[in-house]
Each structure stands twice: as C-alpha cells, then as structure tokens.
Design a protein around this motif. Sequence first.
Motif, mmCIF file in Angstrom:
data_model
loop_
_atom_site.group_PDB
_atom_site.id
_atom_site.type_symbol
_atom_site.label_atom_id
_atom_site.label_comp_id
_atom_site.label_asym_id
_atom_site.label_seq_id
_atom_site.Cartn_x
_atom_site.Cartn_y
_atom_site.Cartn_z
ATOM 1 N N LYS A 16 5.462 15.061 6.421
ATOM 2 C CA LYS A 16 5.624 14.874 4.977
ATOM 3 C C LYS A 16 4.334 15.302 4.294
ATOM 4 O O LYS A 16 3.243 14.998 4.770
ATOM 5 N N GLY A 17 4.465 16.002 3.156
ATOM 6 C CA GLY A 17 3.289 16.487 2.467
ATOM 7 C C GLY A 17 3.374 16.359 0.960
ATOM 8 O O GLY A 17 4.477 16.364 0.383
ATOM 9 N N LEU A 18 2.203 16.229 0.328
ATOM 10 C CA LEU A 18 2.070 16.246 -1.124
ATOM 11 C C LEU A 18 1.246 17.479 -1.500
ATOM 12 O O LEU A 18 0.123 17.652 -1.013
ATOM 13 N N PHE A 19 1.811 18.311 -2.392
ATOM 14 C CA PHE A 19 1.214 19.603 -2.729
ATOM 15 C C PHE A 19 0.796 19.615 -4.199
ATOM 16 O O PHE A 19 1.632 19.389 -5.088
ATOM 17 N N THR A 20 -0.483 19.870 -4.466
ATOM 18 C CA THR A 20 -0.946 20.040 -5.836
ATOM 19 C C THR A 20 -0.901 21.520 -6.190
ATOM 20 O O THR A 20 -1.133 22.382 -5.336
ATOM 21 N N LEU A 21 -0.600 21.813 -7.454
ATOM 22 C CA LEU A 21 -0.393 23.188 -7.895
ATOM 23 C C LEU A 21 -1.539 23.675 -8.778
ATOM 24 O O LEU A 21 -2.141 22.887 -9.513
ATOM 25 N N ARG A 22 -1.803 24.964 -8.716
ATOM 26 C CA ARG A 22 -2.821 25.557 -9.581
ATOM 27 C C ARG A 22 -2.315 25.618 -11.024
ATOM 28 O O ARG A 22 -1.248 26.151 -11.285
ATOM 29 N N GLY A 23 -3.109 25.056 -11.930
ATOM 30 C CA GLY A 23 -2.763 25.128 -13.346
ATOM 31 C C GLY A 23 -1.552 24.328 -13.740
ATOM 32 O O GLY A 23 -0.938 24.584 -14.773
ATOM 33 N N SER A 24 -1.168 23.350 -12.942
ATOM 34 C CA SER A 24 0.010 22.535 -13.238
ATOM 35 C C SER A 24 -0.267 21.094 -12.847
ATOM 36 O O SER A 24 -0.989 20.824 -11.871
ATOM 37 N N ASP A 25 0.299 20.144 -13.606
ATOM 38 C CA ASP A 25 0.144 18.735 -13.259
ATOM 39 C C ASP A 25 1.333 18.205 -12.459
ATOM 40 O O ASP A 25 1.448 17.005 -12.218
ATOM 41 N N VAL A 26 2.242 19.088 -12.061
ATOM 42 C CA VAL A 26 3.387 18.680 -11.251
ATOM 43 C C VAL A 26 2.950 18.551 -9.790
ATOM 44 O O VAL A 26 2.262 19.424 -9.252
ATOM 45 N N LEU A 27 3.359 17.475 -9.155
ATOM 46 C CA LEU A 27 3.080 17.255 -7.744
ATOM 47 C C LEU A 27 4.352 17.518 -6.953
ATOM 48 O O LEU A 27 5.415 16.994 -7.284
ATOM 49 N N GLY A 28 4.234 18.336 -5.925
ATOM 50 C CA GLY A 28 5.386 18.624 -5.079
ATOM 51 C C GLY A 28 5.374 17.776 -3.820
ATOM 52 O O GLY A 28 4.354 17.679 -3.132
ATOM 53 N N GLU A 29 6.496 17.145 -3.540
ATOM 54 C CA GLU A 29 6.646 16.342 -2.329
ATOM 55 C C GLU A 29 7.630 17.067 -1.410
ATOM 56 O O GLU A 29 8.705 17.496 -1.844
ATOM 57 N N VAL A 30 7.248 17.228 -0.138
ATOM 58 C CA VAL A 30 8.113 17.929 0.811
ATOM 59 C C VAL A 30 8.192 17.126 2.098
ATOM 60 O O VAL A 30 7.170 16.653 2.614
ATOM 61 N N GLU A 31 9.405 16.963 2.612
ATOM 62 C CA GLU A 31 9.585 16.332 3.917
ATOM 63 C C GLU A 31 10.414 17.247 4.808
ATOM 64 O O GLU A 31 11.387 17.857 4.364
ATOM 65 N N MET A 32 9.968 17.352 6.061
ATOM 66 C CA MET A 32 10.575 18.262 7.023
ATOM 67 C C MET A 32 10.778 17.547 8.356
ATOM 68 O O MET A 32 9.940 16.753 8.771
ATOM 69 N N SER A 33 11.875 17.840 9.027
ATOM 70 C CA SER A 33 12.043 17.346 10.399
ATOM 71 C C SER A 33 12.940 18.289 11.174
ATOM 72 O O SER A 33 13.905 18.835 10.631
ATOM 73 N N PHE A 34 12.585 18.491 12.448
ATOM 74 C CA PHE A 34 13.382 19.348 13.327
ATOM 75 C C PHE A 34 13.854 18.622 14.581
ATOM 76 O O PHE A 34 14.663 19.153 15.330
ATOM 77 N N PHE A 35 13.313 17.451 14.848
ATOM 78 C CA PHE A 35 13.693 16.702 16.047
ATOM 79 C C PHE A 35 13.663 15.208 15.750
ATOM 80 O O PHE A 35 12.935 14.745 14.877
ATOM 81 N N GLN A 36 14.474 14.452 16.491
ATOM 82 C CA GLN A 36 14.395 12.987 16.545
ATOM 83 C C GLN A 36 14.591 12.309 15.187
ATOM 84 O O GLN A 36 14.051 11.233 14.934
ATOM 85 N N VAL A 37 15.352 12.943 14.307
ATOM 86 C CA VAL A 37 15.731 12.328 13.042
ATOM 87 C C VAL A 37 17.255 12.370 12.964
ATOM 88 O O VAL A 37 17.848 13.456 12.956
ATOM 89 N N ALA A 38 17.885 11.217 12.910
ATOM 90 C CA ALA A 38 19.345 11.129 12.990
ATOM 91 C C ALA A 38 19.972 11.295 11.606
ATOM 92 O O ALA A 38 20.203 10.318 10.892
ATOM 93 N N ARG A 39 20.183 12.545 11.206
ATOM 94 C CA ARG A 39 20.947 12.819 9.985
ATOM 95 C C ARG A 39 21.508 14.244 10.095
ATOM 96 O O ARG A 39 20.962 15.086 10.815
ATOM 97 N N PRO A 40 22.596 14.521 9.395
ATOM 98 C CA PRO A 40 23.136 15.885 9.411
ATOM 99 C C PRO A 40 22.178 16.857 8.731
ATOM 100 O O PRO A 40 21.284 16.463 7.966
ATOM 101 N N TYR A 41 22.398 18.123 8.996
ATOM 102 C CA TYR A 41 21.601 19.198 8.386
ATOM 103 C C TYR A 41 21.621 19.103 6.862
ATOM 104 O O TYR A 41 22.660 18.900 6.238
ATOM 105 N N ILE A 42 20.441 19.239 6.272
ATOM 106 C CA ILE A 42 20.334 19.352 4.818
ATOM 107 C C ILE A 42 19.098 20.175 4.500
ATOM 108 O O ILE A 42 18.071 20.069 5.165
ATOM 109 N N GLU A 43 19.218 20.992 3.493
ATOM 110 C CA GLU A 43 18.130 21.878 3.073
ATOM 111 C C GLU A 43 18.240 21.987 1.558
ATOM 112 O O GLU A 43 19.146 22.650 1.051
#
Length: 388
Positions: free
Chosen positions: A217-244
């Motif tokens: 999981k990551g928090l991304f700050t942007l150049r010239g913007s006050d918006v914060l991007g949150e991203v979560e990724m998993s490829f193994f050992q997470v019990a849920r159907p595919y979603i993107e």
Amino acid sequence: MSEPSGISVAVVGLGFGEDFLPVYLAHPQVREVAVVDTDERRLTTVADRFGVEARYTDVAEMLADDRWDAVHVLVPVPLHADVAVAVLEAGKHCACAVPMALELDDLTRVVEAERASGKRYMMMETTVYGREYRYVRDQLDSGRLGTVTGYRGFHHQNLDGYPEYWRGYPPMKYSTHALAPLLALTGTTVESVVAHGSGTLTEDRRGRFDNPFPAEKGLFTLRGSDVLGEVEMSFFQVARPYIEGYDVHGDRASVEWPADHEGPLVVHDLLPLEEVQPETGLRGRRARTDLVVPPDDVSDLPRELARFVADFEVVPADGGPALHREAAHGGSHPHLVHEFVSAIVEDRPTAIDAPTAAAWTAPGICAHESALAGGARVEVPQFPTGRS
C-alpha cells in the motif's frame, strides 16, 4: 506504381497479443500485420485463425526485416525494456504492454532509445482509454465533480498458477493500472511516495524478486497538486476476486468503482445543505447516489474499429466456428491501437510516449523501494519530455 498506403505492424507475444490482433487487421491505416511467438503451436494456431501469413518465432529475425514499420510488444514483463529498446534501435516504432520496465535504469534506457531513434513509443495503459475513465474525465471536465480532493486506486489479482516469472512479483511494480488514471486526470506526476508491505509471502511464492510482500500500500504526493493518491496492490494471499479500478472523490461529486468489478459505476452527488434534515433531525450535507453504466464513445474511432469496444465475434479464416471475444479492459483496445497508429501516421508523439510512460511507471518502482525500507519516503525522478 505507387507505394501501398498505411503502416505495417508486427504483434509480438500471442497470449495477450491475440486480443489486439483483430483490431490491427481491421485498422484502415494498417496495410499488413505479422505475428511473432516462440511457441510454434500457438503461432500456427493464431496465425491460421486470423489468416496472417507473416510469421516469426524469433524477434531478432523480424526486427532485421525492413518490411515492418512498427512493433507491439506483449512479451513477459521482465523482457519489456530489452525488447522495446531493441525495437527502437532497429528503427521501428514501439507499442508496449505495461509496465514499461521493472527498474529505474531501464526506464531511462527506453526514454533514451526513443529519443535517439526518432521513432514513436507508446505504453499501452488500458485504464486511461477505457469507458470508465472517459466517463470520469467527462464528469471532471464538465465541472460536475468540482475539484478533485481524493483518489484511491487498487488492483487485486491472484497469480497462483501463473507462469514462473510472476512468482514473487512485487505488486507495486505493476501499479500503473491503479495510479495512471490519477496522473492522467490531474496532468501531473508523482513527487514522492511512502509505502509499506503487508503480510509475508510464503517461501514457495518468493520467486526471483527481492520481495517478501503479497500486498503493498502506498501514498503518493503529486507535483504542483494538493491531491494525495492512495494505491493498494496485491498479487498473492489476498482472498478476493479480481478487481482493477479506482475511486475519484471531488468536492461536488464522486465516482466509485463497482465492488464486483463488472457492475455500473457508483456516483455520489453532494446535495445542498439543509439546516436540519426533516426526517431525522440530523445535520450535515447529504448525497444522492446513482448507478451509472458508462457509455461507449466511438466518435474518435474509425468506423472499422467501433465494434471492438464491446464483445464481438471472430470468424476464423481457417473455417473454424465463430469465436466470441470479450472487449476487455473497458473496451480500451481499439482506442489504444488507434492512438498508436495515428501518432505514427501523423508523425507526432503518442499520448503515452516514453517520458510519460516512465513517469507513470517510476512511482511503483519507488514505492516498492519504500516498502522494503519500512516506509521511508522516496523521491520519484522526473523524465523531461522533449516532445517534438
């Protein structure tokens, strides 16, 4: 005798590449298509199915043939950078599946190869050409969303049973599907990232990568913007159907991805403030929630490609029964192909040229570095465009 019009394209890697093949064959500005795959059985099956005569089992042999103007690279991810550089150095235009590369040095190699070659590179990021993105973009441009105040991207997919090169793959190094929509919507790049790993990979899933995490999981700050991007990724050992997908929150309205990945988008519109809500006596602003099926906009596509934004049938050239094909990734494939081909024909940079692709790929690489360092902040390098 006049030269034949249009460009010639070689599709390399027929696992995912078969999805793009009928689009290239139908494009009015593509005069000839070749297929390349090291698996001779798959090469023969797919080439016969689509009536493609030009076939290669060796990429180098195809690159040495002046017959081909452009190459669409759909090989395993660890080979993306090397094959893309080889394509550009051979004097051919290059489209490439995501991600651009796995390491920062390789991003720079591809950027420099595009610049030195004078040819066009395009990373074929599906999420910024799908019907869902086009809908969100329209809502933002129309003012309905107001100002973007938050973003959450996510990609969960179980890779157990996938080819060996996927074992232990660091999830954040495949984060463009989850992060690119934010960068495209805001028109900026990532300045820094703080990320953490979650869970511990079992030994049998470790593979060749320096990655102990099934999820990141990551928090991304942007150049010239006050918006914060949150991203979560998993490829193994997470019990849920595919979603993107991704959620985009504005100060007037928000759009959220369906929990089952396939349903309509969830749209929340903030309603005017009521001093007291008459039914409950509560305060605060309420929101109206609607379910919206984003439309398919084919206005910028040649008529020959319009049918590929939805599920379609292929009538095999070898006389086999008709095959049903899904228009995966939000119907983005014909839009991607048309942008790549158009940029070549019009002699202009692609919408996701090498510097842009590097700027969209580098944050995930840096996020994994941050996770390995226990959440240390990592600055993300810039890649000057030099567009011409």
